[in-house]
Design a protein around this motif. Structure first.
Motif, PDB file in Angstrom:
ATOM      1  N   THR A  50      17.486  47.090  22.761  1.00 48.52           N
ATOM      2  CA  THR A  50      16.371  46.136  23.944  1.00 48.52           C
ATOM      3  C   THR A  50      17.409  46.935  25.400  1.00 48.52           C
ATOM      4  O   THR A  50      18.454  47.333  24.822  1.00 48.52           O
ATOM      5  CB  THR A  50      16.173  44.751  24.237  1.00 48.52           C
ATOM      6  N   PRO A  51      16.084  48.035  25.505  1.00 45.40           N
ATOM      7  CA  PRO A  51      16.829  48.566  26.591  1.00 45.40           C
ATOM      8  C   PRO A  51      17.576  47.796  27.288  1.00 45.40           C
ATOM      9  O   PRO A  51      17.659  46.831  28.174  1.00 45.40           O
ATOM     10  CB  PRO A  51      14.984  49.304  27.546  1.00 45.40           C
ATOM     11  N   THR A  52      19.047  48.625  27.669  1.00 46.73           N
ATOM     12  CA  THR A  52      20.381  48.192  28.780  1.00 46.73           C
ATOM     13  C   THR A  52      21.126  49.191  29.308  1.00 46.73           C
ATOM     14  O   THR A  52      21.599  49.904  28.838  1.00 46.73           O
ATOM     15  CB  THR A  52      21.105  47.337  27.289  1.00 46.73           C
ATOM     16  N   GLU A  53      20.973  48.571  30.793  1.00 48.60           N
ATOM     17  CA  GLU A  53      21.733  49.760  31.470  1.00 48.60           C
ATOM     18  C   GLU A  53      23.609  49.290  31.047  1.00 48.60           C
ATOM     19  O   GLU A  53      23.610  47.840  30.939  1.00 48.60           O
ATOM     20  CB  GLU A  53      21.449  48.540  32.538  1.00 48.60           C
ATOM     21  N   VAL A  54      24.178  50.248  30.766  1.00 47.15           N
ATOM     22  CA  VAL A  54      26.292  49.961  30.592  1.00 47.15           C
ATOM     23  C   VAL A  54      27.003  49.990  31.444  1.00 47.15           C
ATOM     24  O   VAL A  54      26.650  51.606  31.633  1.00 47.15           O
ATOM     25  CB  VAL A  54      25.844  50.803  29.145  1.00 47.15           C
ATOM     26  N   LEU A  55      27.955  49.077  32.306  1.00 45.05           N
ATOM     27  CA  LEU A  55      28.397  49.778  32.859  1.00 45.05           C
ATOM     28  C   LEU A  55      29.130  51.248  32.271  1.00 45.05           C
ATOM     29  O   LEU A  55      29.992  50.851  31.425  1.00 45.05           O
ATOM     30  CB  LEU A  55      29.480  48.673  33.191  1.00 45.05           C
ATOM     31  N   VAL A  56      29.445  52.066  32.438  1.00 40.20           N
ATOM     32  CA  VAL A  56      30.861  53.390  32.742  1.00 40.20           C
ATOM     33  C   VAL A  56      31.486  53.647  33.291  1.00 40.20           C
ATOM     34  O   VAL A  56      32.484  54.747  33.283  1.00 40.20           O
ATOM     35  CB  VAL A  56      29.714  54.580  32.204  1.00 40.20           C
ATOM     36  N   THR A  57      32.646  52.498  34.313  1.00 46.60           N
ATOM     37  CA  THR A  57      33.138  52.888  34.569  1.00 46.60           C
ATOM     38  C   THR A  57      34.023  51.116  34.626  1.00 46.60           C
ATOM     39  O   THR A  57      33.741  50.516  34.204  1.00 46.60           O
ATOM     40  CB  THR A  57      33.707  52.592  36.568  1.00 46.60           C
ATOM     41  N   LYS A  58      35.615  51.139  35.589  1.00 44.15           N
ATOM     42  CA  LYS A  58      36.545  50.557  34.876  1.00 44.15           C
ATOM     43  C   LYS A  58      36.598  49.093  35.696  1.00 44.15           C
ATOM     44  O   LYS A  58      36.042  49.423  36.590  1.00 44.15           O
ATOM     45  CB  LYS A  58      37.903  51.026  34.908  1.00 44.15           C
ATOM     46  N   LEU A  61      31.781  41.383  27.151  1.00 45.93           N
ATOM     47  CA  LEU A  61      31.010  43.097  26.372  1.00 45.93           C
ATOM     48  C   LEU A  61      31.323  43.946  27.484  1.00 45.93           C
ATOM     49  O   LEU A  61      30.287  43.637  28.308  1.00 45.93           O
ATOM     50  CB  LEU A  61      30.051  43.065  26.121  1.00 45.93           C
ATOM     51  N   ALA A  62      31.729  44.642  28.373  1.00 44.04           N
ATOM     52  CA  ALA A  62      32.064  44.974  29.711  1.00 44.04           C
ATOM     53  C   ALA A  62      31.465  46.097  30.006  1.00 44.04           C
ATOM     54  O   ALA A  62      30.876  46.251  31.385  1.00 44.04           O
ATOM     55  CB  ALA A  62      33.589  45.215  30.064  1.00 44.04           C
ATOM     56  N   GLY A  63      31.613  47.203  29.467  1.00 42.14           N
ATOM     57  CA  GLY A  63      30.679  48.464  29.691  1.00 42.14           C
ATOM     58  C   GLY A  63      31.382  49.375  28.026  1.00 42.14           C
ATOM     59  O   GLY A  63      31.971  49.032  27.165  1.00 42.14           O
ATOM     60  N   ASN A  64      31.236  50.578  28.844  1.00 36.13           N
ATOM     61  CA  ASN A  64      31.784  51.885  27.876  1.00 36.13           C
ATOM     62  C   ASN A  64      33.145  52.453  28.680  1.00 36.13           C
ATOM     63  O   ASN A  64      32.521  52.803  29.637  1.00 36.13           O
ATOM     64  CB  ASN A  64      30.341  52.540  27.437  1.00 36.13           C
ATOM     65  N   LYS A  73      28.769  52.788  37.990  1.00 36.51           N
ATOM     66  CA  LYS A  73      28.076  53.312  37.327  1.00 36.51           C
ATOM     67  C   LYS A  73      27.497  52.529  35.948  1.00 36.51           C
ATOM     68  O   LYS A  73      28.486  52.878  35.237  1.00 36.51           O
ATOM     69  CB  LYS A  73      28.605  55.026  37.274  1.00 36.51           C
ATOM     70  N   LYS A  74      26.644  52.929  35.983  1.00 33.84           N
ATOM     71  CA  LYS A  74      25.881  52.304  34.596  1.00 33.84           C
ATOM     72  C   LYS A  74      24.458  54.031  34.109  1.00 33.84           C
ATOM     73  O   LYS A  74      24.173  54.384  34.771  1.00 33.84           O
ATOM     74  CB  LYS A  74      25.180  50.997  34.877  1.00 33.84           C
ATOM     75  N   ILE A  75      24.411  53.433  33.221  1.00 31.07           N
ATOM     76  CA  ILE A  75      23.448  54.199  32.510  1.00 31.07           C
ATOM     77  C   ILE A  75      22.545  53.790  31.159  1.00 31.07           C
ATOM     78  O   ILE A  75      22.986  52.424  31.028  1.00 31.07           O
ATOM     79  CB  ILE A  75      24.660  55.063  31.552  1.00 31.07           C
TER      80      ILE A  75
END
Length: 575
Positions: free
Chosen positions: A253-261, A312-315, A395-397
């Motif tokens: 499903t559409p999900t925002e993912v954190l791309v910062t530490k 599951l924090a981010g990428n 920042k999220k994508i």
């Protein structure tokens, strides 16, 4: 058209007779020949050392394993013809064996020796099940593996790609294309199998294709048709993998993912294996460790049964080719679950772990026991290192637009097309890589008009997935379909839109802009061609294993076109 394409690709086009026909990594010399990936040396073939990091000894053992698998394919096909069942464990060995020779998977020669010995035992076992075989067995089926590694390395010369210098170059081209397609399908079949899903129909094709690759009587037409059949088999394989992933972990499903530490201990998970990630999430729950995806694992954040874990924090980071820089001296642990491993730098060799088919000499390996893996060493290393000291500015994508999610907007998409709000769809996806020229995909995406939609998948999306492309109505202009394992989603979206508009896929306002690097991309390309999909723009270079005559067929039959410049290509596509 062919002349123009050959001129465009003249830097990597290999003319007959220009290849070093030396042995493939025997113990008495330091030579090899490999041209299975896009970054092969000089666009012709790696002959001294693999650009991927593969040395001649590992290259030789990989060639010999493929040679053994062809022998297994011969006997397997004979058993299938007699309606004699082949055990699942042998099917699994075949898919895992061929997968292990795919680019950036396994670099550990001792692991290949083990695989070779197992292959020899399986070949003998299958041969023993055939009461009488008056057939003309190829040398791959008759070959007997020696006991020691050095003798195997000497024997590997006979398994080299260029060993038979007199072989028709078009036959060689199509044989190698078939083998590389099998390597890609082996990856997809492996991922489905670890989740308990498989298809006897797909498994049988492995034996058929491997046997065909050892059959010297097959014509160019025979081999071309087999490549198209592989494309159809892989479409079925990807359908099974999609079912395995969605039934195991829910529809993305559409999900925002954190791309910062984030502050604290962490583990970075790379590769493609969702089951490994799930087990790691279970074992780290409540331990204060953040889990970050990397590379092709980014889409995992969209699966309900995975994203329910709050840690599951981010990428972290981008595509596979940047890992040496991204993993350098990080205060956390790294788990490589499938392909895409590069030679670990000394600065993180003590904190990277491999699993599944992945291997690197002197890197810790997590074994599977009864379907479970104990990630305690990875967890302890993460806690020992302590992690990042502070949070970064967030920042999220957005990810999670697989076929189920995207087609839930089908009515709105169709209406937007009819009203002229959406003029065109671009599928910009495929493998990323380190060679120059891949900035084309960033520039192309940036230059697409605001009344167009971009679908993307696989690690090629890291070229532009952090950019803001805005929206069209309720939809973001950039729809992340998933990882390379989710190519089925993109095809299903295209087929569904074609049905909705009562036309063929080639009649849709849809253009495929594809980048390739390794053999899964070859496999997907064969699938698209087998479905009759035309006008594919392919780059950044042409596969070195494609001969001029085979290329001519792809151009004339499917209008496969090389990328040029973003401006020129967009002008041609949009008129």
């Amino acid at each position: 058209m062919l002349s123009k394409i050959l001129n465009f690709f003249n830097k990597n086009y290999t003319k007959k007779g220009e290849i070093n026909m030396s042995c493939n990594g025997c113990s008495s010399c330091n030579s090899m020949f490999c041209f299975q990936c896009e970054q092969t040396a000089g666009g012709k073939g790696c002959t001294k050392f693999g650009v991927c990091g593969k040395d001649p000894r590992v290259a030789a053992l990989q060639d010999l394993l493929v040679y053994e698998l062809k022998g297994i394919g011969f006997y397997g096909e004979k058993l299938i013809e007699k309606d004699i069942e082949i055990e699942d464990r042998i099917d699994k060995f075949v898919m895992d064996g061929i997968f292990s020779t795919l680019t950036n998977v396994n670099f550990d020669e001792d692991r290949f020796v083990e695989l070779l010995k197992e292959a020899e035992e399986i070949k003998k076992e299958l041969k023993g099940k055939i009461a009488q075989c008056n057939c003309n067995a190829p040398e791959e089926a008759l070959y007997e593996l020696p006991e020691d590694k050095e003798s195997m390395l000497k024997d590997a010369k006979r398994a080299g790609i260029m060993y038979n210098a007199a072989l028709n170059e078009d036959v060689r081209s199509l044989r190698e294309m078939l083998i590389y397609g099998l390597k890609g399908m082996g990856a997809y079949a492996h991922h489905a199998y670890v989740l308990g899903y498989s298809s006897k129909e797909v498994n049988k094709f492995f034996y058929k294709a491997l046997a065909a690759a050892a059959n010297n009587s097959l014509t160019v037409d025979d081999l071309f048709n087999l490549n198209m059949e592989l494309g159809q088999s892989n479409f079925k394989c990807m359908e099974i993998l999609d079912k395995a992933n969605t039934e195991s972990y829910g529809n993305p499903t559409p999900t925002e993912v954190l791309v910062t530490k984030k502050k604290g201990p962490f583990i970075v998970v790379s590769g493609h294996d969702l089951k490994d990630l799930k087990q790691l999430l279970e074992q780290t729950e409540g331990k204060g460790i953040n889990i970050y995806t990397h590379g092709e694992m980014l889409p995992c954040h969209a699966y309900p049964e995975l994203k329910k874990y709050k840690h599951l924090a981010g990428n972290y980071g981008g595509a596979w080719q940047d890992q040496q820089k991204e993993f350098d001296k990080i205060p956390g642990a790294v788990l490589m679950t499938t392909n895409c491993i590069q030679k670990p730098k000394d600065s993180y060799k003590d904190r990277i772990f491999t699993s599944g088919v992945v291997g690197w000499p002197d890197v810790a390996y997590i074994q599977e026991v009864n379907g479970k893996k104990d990630f305690t060493p990875v967890i302890n290393k993460a806690l020992e290192l302590g992690g990042w000291k502070e949070d970064e500015l967030e920042k999220k994508i957005l990810v999670g637009f697989g076929h189920n999610a995207t087609l839930s907007y089908a009515d709105k998409i169709i209406d937007a097309v009819k009203q002229g709000q959406i003029k065109h769809f671009f599928l910009i996806g495929g493998c990323d890589g380190a060679k120059p020229g891949r900035n084309y995909y960033t520039e192309f995406a940036q230059k697409t008009p605001k009344d167009t939609v971009i679908l993307t998948l696989a690690c090629g999306k890291y070229r532009f997935n952090k950019l803001d492309f805005g929206t069209i109505g309720e939809l973001p202009r950039l729809l992340d379909v998933g990882q390379c394992n989710d190519a089925y989603s993109a095809v299903k979206i295209a087929l569904a839109l074609a049905d909705a508009f009562e036309c063929g896929v080639n009649d849709l306002p849809l253009t495929l802009i594809l980048s390739w690097y390794e053999q899964k991309a070859v496999c997907i390309l064969l699938t698209l061609l087998s479905l009759g999909i035309k006008n594919i723009h392919l780059g950044p270079t042409l596969p070195a294993f494609v001969s001029p005559n085979v290329l001519n067929v792809l151009v004339e039959k499917f209008n496969v076109t090389p990328i040029s410049t973003p401006e020129e290509d967009l002008n041609k596509i949009l008129g």
